[in-house]
Design a protein around this motif. Structure first.
Motif, PDB file in Angstrom:
ATOM      1  N   ARG B  80      -9.069  11.898  -1.726  1.00 23.20           N
ATOM      2  CA  ARG B  80      -9.385  11.196  -2.968  1.00 23.20           C
ATOM      3  C   ARG B  80     -10.187   9.926  -2.678  1.00 23.20           C
ATOM      4  NH1 ARG B  80      -4.209   9.624  -5.584  1.00 23.20           N
ATOM      5  NH2 ARG B  80      -3.436   9.826  -3.457  1.00 23.20           N
ATOM      6  N   THR B  81     -10.940   9.498  -3.672  1.00 22.77           N
ATOM      7  CA  THR B  81     -11.715   8.266  -3.539  1.00 22.77           C
ATOM      8  C   THR B  81     -10.891   7.083  -4.062  1.00 22.77           C
ATOM      9  OG1 THR B  81     -12.656   8.467  -5.740  1.00 22.77           O
ATOM     10  CG2 THR B  81     -13.858   9.545  -3.955  1.00 22.77           C
ATOM     11  N   GLU B  82     -11.415   5.911  -3.816  1.00 24.13           N
ATOM     12  CA  GLU B  82     -10.785   4.676  -4.275  1.00 24.13           C
ATOM     13  C   GLU B  82     -10.321   4.730  -5.732  1.00 24.13           C
ATOM     14  OE1 GLU B  82     -13.886   1.988  -2.849  1.00 24.13           O
ATOM     15  OE2 GLU B  82     -12.610   0.418  -3.691  1.00 24.13           O
ATOM     16  N   ARG B  83     -11.234   5.200  -6.601  1.00 28.60           N
ATOM     17  CA  ARG B  83     -10.941   5.189  -8.035  1.00 28.60           C
ATOM     18  C   ARG B  83      -9.847   6.182  -8.399  1.00 28.60           C
ATOM     19  NH1 ARG B  83     -11.090   3.489 -11.761  1.00 28.60           N
ATOM     20  NH2 ARG B  83     -12.784   3.636 -13.248  1.00 28.60           N
ATOM     21  N   GLN B  84      -9.535   7.085  -7.481  1.00 31.09           N
ATOM     22  CA  GLN B  84      -8.489   8.083  -7.764  1.00 31.09           C
ATOM     23  C   GLN B  84      -7.137   7.680  -7.194  1.00 31.09           C
ATOM     24  OE1 GLN B  84     -10.846  11.183  -5.996  1.00 31.09           O
ATOM     25  NE2 GLN B  84     -11.392  12.062  -7.971  1.00 31.09           N
ATOM     26  N   PHE B  85      -7.099   6.579  -6.452  1.00 32.37           N
ATOM     27  CA  PHE B  85      -5.806   6.090  -5.958  1.00 32.37           C
ATOM     28  C   PHE B  85      -5.163   5.226  -7.032  1.00 32.37           C
ATOM     29  CE2 PHE B  85      -6.819   7.804  -1.940  1.00 32.37           C
ATOM     30  CZ  PHE B  85      -5.620   7.857  -1.239  1.00 32.37           C
ATOM     31  N   THR B  86      -3.836   5.387  -7.187  1.00 35.54           N
ATOM     32  CA  THR B  86      -3.153   4.700  -8.292  1.00 35.54           C
ATOM     33  C   THR B  86      -2.062   3.747  -7.806  1.00 35.54           C
ATOM     34  OG1 THR B  86      -1.686   6.613  -8.519  1.00 35.54           O
ATOM     35  CG2 THR B  86      -3.628   6.552  -9.946  1.00 35.54           C
ATOM     36  N   ASN B  87      -2.195   3.302  -6.554  1.00 35.15           N
ATOM     37  CA  ASN B  87      -1.197   2.365  -6.031  1.00 35.15           C
ATOM     38  C   ASN B  87      -1.336   0.980  -6.651  1.00 35.15           C
ATOM     39  OD1 ASN B  87      -3.643   2.605  -4.048  1.00 35.15           O
ATOM     40  ND2 ASN B  87      -2.916   0.499  -3.873  1.00 35.15           N
ATOM     41  N   LEU B  88      -0.267   0.212  -6.540  1.00 37.49           N
ATOM     42  CA  LEU B  88      -0.252  -1.180  -6.978  1.00 37.49           C
ATOM     43  C   LEU B  88      -1.242  -1.989  -6.146  1.00 37.49           C
ATOM     44  CD1 LEU B  88       3.628  -1.533  -6.871  1.00 37.49           C
ATOM     45  CD2 LEU B  88       2.262  -1.598  -8.980  1.00 37.49           C
ATOM     46  N   LEU B  89      -1.833  -2.988  -6.786  1.00 39.26           N
ATOM     47  CA  LEU B  89      -2.769  -3.859  -6.058  1.00 39.26           C
ATOM     48  C   LEU B  89      -2.061  -4.598  -4.924  1.00 39.26           C
ATOM     49  CD1 LEU B  89      -4.703  -5.380  -9.101  1.00 39.26           C
ATOM     50  CD2 LEU B  89      -5.318  -3.392  -7.708  1.00 39.26           C
ATOM     51  N   LEU B  90      -0.796  -4.915  -5.145  1.00 39.16           N
ATOM     52  CA  LEU B  90      -0.044  -5.686  -4.152  1.00 39.16           C
ATOM     53  C   LEU B  90      -0.026  -5.009  -2.777  1.00 39.16           C
ATOM     54  CD1 LEU B  90       1.859  -8.057  -3.439  1.00 39.16           C
ATOM     55  CD2 LEU B  90       3.764  -6.666  -4.293  1.00 39.16           C
ATOM     56  N   VAL B  91       0.225  -3.695  -2.759  1.00 37.87           N
ATOM     57  CA  VAL B  91       0.434  -3.036  -1.468  1.00 37.87           C
ATOM     58  C   VAL B  91      -0.852  -2.889  -0.648  1.00 37.87           C
ATOM     59  CG1 VAL B  91       2.522  -1.817  -2.187  1.00 37.87           C
ATOM     60  CG2 VAL B  91       0.290  -0.693  -2.455  1.00 37.87           C
ATOM     61  N   THR B 174       2.345  -9.495  -8.701  1.00 37.51           N
ATOM     62  CA  THR B 174       3.732  -9.024  -8.791  1.00 37.51           C
ATOM     63  C   THR B 174       4.081  -8.420 -10.154  1.00 37.51           C
ATOM     64  OG1 THR B 174       4.471 -11.270  -9.344  1.00 37.51           O
ATOM     65  CG2 THR B 174       4.585 -10.618  -7.029  1.00 37.51           C
ATOM     66  N   ALA B 175       3.472  -8.937 -11.202  1.00 39.72           N
ATOM     67  CA  ALA B 175       3.840  -8.444 -12.544  1.00 39.72           C
ATOM     68  C   ALA B 175       3.476  -6.971 -12.730  1.00 39.72           C
ATOM     69  CB  ALA B 175       3.158  -9.297 -13.612  1.00 39.72           C
ATOM     70  N   GLU B 176       2.451  -6.525 -12.014  1.00 35.68           N
ATOM     71  CA  GLU B 176       2.012  -5.126 -12.155  1.00 35.68           C
ATOM     72  C   GLU B 176       3.147  -4.133 -11.872  1.00 35.68           C
ATOM     73  OE1 GLU B 176      -1.106  -3.817  -9.467  1.00 35.68           O
ATOM     74  OE2 GLU B 176      -1.783  -2.290 -10.876  1.00 35.68           O
ATOM     75  N   MET B 177       4.030  -4.515 -10.948  1.00 31.48           N
ATOM     76  CA  MET B 177       5.123  -3.604 -10.573  1.00 31.48           C
ATOM     77  C   MET B 177       6.018  -3.264 -11.758  1.00 31.48           C
ATOM     78  SD  MET B 177       6.309  -5.063  -6.851  1.00 31.48           S
ATOM     79  CE  MET B 177       6.514  -6.770  -7.317  1.00 31.48           C
ATOM     80  N   VAL B 178       6.201  -4.264 -12.631  1.00 27.99           N
ATOM     81  CA  VAL B 178       7.165  -4.079 -13.723  1.00 27.99           C
ATOM     82  C   VAL B 178       6.482  -4.071 -15.098  1.00 27.99           C
ATOM     83  CG1 VAL B 178       9.205  -4.885 -12.503  1.00 27.99           C
ATOM     84  CG2 VAL B 178       7.664  -6.568 -13.528  1.00 27.99           C
ATOM     85  N   ALA B 224      -1.072 -11.749 -15.198  1.00 27.85           N
ATOM     86  CA  ALA B 224      -0.723 -10.498 -14.535  1.00 27.85           C
ATOM     87  C   ALA B 224      -1.983  -9.714 -14.202  1.00 27.85           C
ATOM     88  CB  ALA B 224       0.199  -9.677 -15.419  1.00 27.85           C
ATOM     89  N   ARG B 225      -2.284  -9.610 -12.928  1.00 29.10           N
ATOM     90  CA  ARG B 225      -3.472  -8.875 -12.496  1.00 29.10           C
ATOM     91  C   ARG B 225      -3.105  -7.397 -12.420  1.00 29.10           C
ATOM     92  NH1 ARG B 225      -8.156  -9.128 -13.533  1.00 29.10           N
ATOM     93  NH2 ARG B 225      -8.001 -11.391 -13.522  1.00 29.10           N
ATOM     94  N   LEU B 226      -3.659  -6.589 -13.313  1.00 24.30           N
ATOM     95  CA  LEU B 226      -3.347  -5.160 -13.366  1.00 24.30           C
ATOM     96  C   LEU B 226      -4.569  -4.346 -12.964  1.00 24.30           C
ATOM     97  CD1 LEU B 226      -1.617  -5.113 -16.901  1.00 24.30           C
ATOM     98  CD2 LEU B 226      -0.521  -5.485 -14.681  1.00 24.30           C
ATOM     99  N   GLY B 227      -4.407  -3.044 -12.872  1.00 21.93           N
ATOM    100  CA  GLY B 227      -5.560  -2.172 -12.634  1.00 21.93           C
ATOM    101  C   GLY B 227      -5.273  -1.031 -11.676  1.00 21.93           C
ATOM    102  N   GLY B 228      -4.364  -1.255 -10.742  1.00 18.51           N
ATOM    103  CA  GLY B 228      -4.103  -0.252  -9.713  1.00 18.51           C
ATOM    104  C   GLY B 228      -3.757   1.117 -10.275  1.00 18.51           C
ATOM    105  N   ARG B 229      -2.921   1.121 -11.320  1.00 17.49           N
ATOM    106  CA  ARG B 229      -2.473   2.403 -11.893  1.00 17.49           C
ATOM    107  C   ARG B 229      -3.638   3.170 -12.535  1.00 17.49           C
ATOM    108  NH1 ARG B 229       1.675   2.500  -8.686  1.00 17.49           N
ATOM    109  NH2 ARG B 229       3.587   1.511  -9.408  1.00 17.49           N
ATOM    110  N   ASN B 230      -4.709   2.444 -12.840  1.00 14.84           N
ATOM    111  CA  ASN B 230      -5.900   3.102 -13.402  1.00 14.84           C
ATOM    112  C   ASN B 230      -7.009   3.277 -12.366  1.00 14.84           C
ATOM    113  OD1 ASN B 230      -4.972   3.387 -16.060  1.00 14.84           O
ATOM    114  ND2 ASN B 230      -5.362   1.212 -16.437  1.00 14.84           N
ATOM    115  N   GLY B 231      -6.673   3.011 -11.122  1.00 15.46           N
ATOM    116  CA  GLY B 231      -7.686   3.192 -10.085  1.00 15.46           C
ATOM    117  C   GLY B 231      -8.673   2.049  -9.982  1.00 15.46           C
ATOM    118  N   LEU B 232      -8.345   0.923 -10.597  1.00 11.31           N
ATOM    119  CA  LEU B 232      -9.214  -0.258 -10.493  1.00 11.31           C
ATOM    120  C   LEU B 232      -8.620  -1.196  -9.451  1.00 11.31           C
ATOM    121  CD1 LEU B 232      -9.855  -0.755 -14.291  1.00 11.31           C
ATOM    122  CD2 LEU B 232     -11.581  -0.158 -12.568  1.00 11.31           C
ATOM    123  N   HIS B 233      -9.197  -1.173  -8.257  1.00 10.17           N
ATOM    124  CA  HIS B 233      -8.574  -1.844  -7.118  1.00 10.17           C
ATOM    125  C   HIS B 233      -9.312  -3.107  -6.709  1.00 10.17           C
ATOM    126  CE1 HIS B 233      -5.595   1.275  -6.397  1.00 10.17           C
ATOM    127  NE2 HIS B 233      -6.520   2.112  -6.807  1.00 10.17           N
TER     128      HIS B 233
END
Lengths: 311, 256
Positions: B80-91, B174-178, B224-233
């Motif tokens: 998968r490419t970057e945009r297809q990964f859905t991990n948290l930005l934190l990790v 951190t807020a992205e987790m919850v 809260a910096r979000l985006g990881g779950r949508n593939g925005l890393h």
């Protein structure tokens, strides 16, 4: 019987020398040198394999490689502990390593250039190490002998894993087979060098034999390793990078060509491909970790003081 | 799309994101091996990396099964490419110094202890089983990271400064987790997923207690910096993947 004779009698009777027993100063020094060198080899050996953790081709291989490198850290830990029973601290041994006054196995001064090197190191380097180490499980020094029993078990597991990597490559594509052959070509001679100089040129062998901290000579061990490994290479369908390699029907041994001793001594003396990088990396990790170790010590001291005050 | 198909898609996304979190964190922790401040830390970080990688393998394999398109753990990890990964930005944040790694780990551990606990009662037996195993590991990880954050926070002046800088620097992730999204809502509604909003207070309490003991200040609530779950890393993930996927990209379609 004086204490030297008593000591030798214990060794001759195949009993173990323990940390509190009297021992000749040279025996103690020789063991410290040998055990520390072995511990350092485990620690420096983490680098060439660590080089491929981030690039392992599958998640399963990544997990196995991480576990293997972690085992090596564990071996280092209990070997340092075994050496500490002889009256030297781990910090002191590390200082001697970091300043280049203690050696480690030269093999780790070669670079790991492809994934096949993870196979070749397990198969050849761990294989050569086991050949050496099996006799060490019978070392006259108790703590070392006992540490080696556990280490040998884990090493033989690593060796099988390495061979399995090679087998997978050799049953794979043409590119994978070429990768495997290239790894054998690069690691074969350095692996033979792991047994050290010829018996006629080895400075420590005779006394070490009498003290039973070494039981089989360098050349005999090297021959054992060759006899064990050539059929394994045949099974993989790989070619030994030695035009002089042939089976001697008369003796039942494989005869092999002469090691390039100039290369051997160059690497021992610090001019291998990676000597400087390995030690520099070790020093960098140690120096960058200094503030962490200082903080842990400061925290422990604060809390010990607080505990005393409240006691 | 039928209701069943929606749930299946959400189930896949759910297993995948938690698999991705653990995979990327394991990859980061693996970078420490042979570089830690002392031998004991090499071993501990290696252990923790192996645990996260184990969870990742279970969840990615399961995600592949749920998807039913023939993708296994390696296809998902390496294909998968970057945009297809859905991990948290934190990790995916770089290891930084030991303080930054321990701050990242404390934040993740305090979250995962709650997450796995909630998922042990998931209606999905595979997720519940994976969570039951992972909770034991996460509890050990949390003890380890908490102890280090306390030692470093309440150690020397330098370690205190580094630890506070690390906590402050990662706080926005951190807020992205919850923070639940549509997938979380969907999975919660069918009894499969964890109630992320309910994990917030326990997370704050766990982390707050550690920071307090470490004499560190808890940062004010940041954006809260979000985006990881949508593939925005962040820019870091692409490089991590470049290295991790290098073999499979260079030699496609082979067995290793």
């Amino acid at each position: 019987m004086d204490q030297t004779e008593r000591f030798q009698a214990i060794v001759d009777a195949e009993e173990k020398i323990e940390p509190t027993d009297w021992m000749p100063e040279e025996y103690r020094k020789s063991l410290i040198r040998q055990i520390a060198q072995h511990a350092h080899s485990e620690i420096i050996g983490m680098q060439p394999e660590g080089n491929w953790i981030s690039r392992a081709p599958t998640l399963k291989r990544k997990a196995i490689l991480m576990a293997k490198v972690q085992d090596e850290a564990g071996h280092g830990l209990y070997l340092y502990s075994a050496a500490e029973t002889l009256g030297i601290s781990r910090d002191e041994m590390l200082r001697l390593l970091h300043t280049g006054r203690h050696k480690y196995s030269s093999i780790f001064n070669y670079p790991t250039l492809s994934w096949a090197d993870m196979g070749a190191i397990g198969w050849l380097v761990d294989g050569a190490a086991i050949t050496n180490q099996v006799m060490l499980t019978r070392s006259s020094y108790g703590p070392y002998a006992r540490a080696m029993v556990r280490i040998c078990k884990e090493e033989s597991f690593h060796q099988r894993q390495g061979y399995e990597i090679m087998l997978t490559l050799c049953r794979g594509s043409a590119e994978q087979r070429a990768m495997a052959q290239d790894a054998l070509d690069r690691w074969w001679w350095p692996s033979l060098m792991m047994f050290g100089p010829h018996d006629t040129a080895s400075t420590h062998t005779e006394q070490s034999m009498a003290w039973k901290i070494k039981r089989i000579s360098n050349d005999e061990l090297r021959q054992q390793f060759v006899d064990m490994t050539v059929p394994q290479a045949d099974y993989l369908g790989l070619t030994m990078p030695d035009p002089d390699m042939r089976f001697d029907e008369e003796t039942g041994h494989y005869r092999f060509g002469e090691i390039d001793w100039d290369e051997f001594w160059a690497v021992v003396k610090g001019d291998g491909p990676m000597n400087r990088e390995r030690i520099a990396a070790k020093n960098r990790a140690w120096d960058e970790g200094a503030w962490v170790r200082e903080a842990a010590a400061a925290h422990a001291a604060k809390h010990a003081a607080a505990a005393r005050r409240s006691a | 799309m039928t209701a069943l198909a929606t749930v299946t898609t959400a189930s896949f996304a759910y297993a995948l994101r938690h698999g991705d979190d653990n995979l990327i964190l394991a990859q980061r922790l693996g970078e420490w091996i042979s570089r830690a401040p002392e031998l004991e830390s090499d071993i501990a970080l290696g252990n923790i990396a192996i645990d996260h990688l184990g969870v990742a393998r279970t969840l990615l394999t399961y995600a592949g099964e749920l998807e039913g398109a023939g993708r296994d753990e390696d296809t998902l990890a390496m294909g998968r490419t970057e945009r297809q990964f859905t991990n948290l930005l934190l990790v995916e944040q770089p290891n930084g110094d030991f303080a930054a790694t321990m701050a990242r780990q404390l934040f993740v551990d305090a979250y995962q202890v709650g997450l796995w606990e909630a998922l042990t009662s998931s209606a999905d037996a595979t997720l519940a089983g994976a969570a039951g195993k992972a909770i034991k590991e996460a509890s050990y990880h949390l003890r380890h990271s908490s102890a280090w954050v306390v030692r470093l926070g309440d150690g020397t002046e330098e370690s205190h400064r580094r630890m506070q800088t690390a906590v402050d620097g990662l706080w926005r992730f951190t807020a992205e987790m919850v923070t639940p999204d549509d997938v979380d809502d969907e999975m919660l509604s069918v009894g499969v997923g964890a109630d992320l909003a309910a994990l917030r207070t326990p997370w704050n309490e766990r982390v707050g207690a550690v920071l307090d003991e470490a004499t560190l200040a808890m940062p004010d609530a940041a954006f809260a910096r979000l985006g990881g779950r949508n593939g925005l890393h962040t820019e870091h993930l692409g490089h991590l993947l470049g290295e991790m996927q290098w073999m499979q990209r260079t030699y496609p379609g082979m067995s290793w």
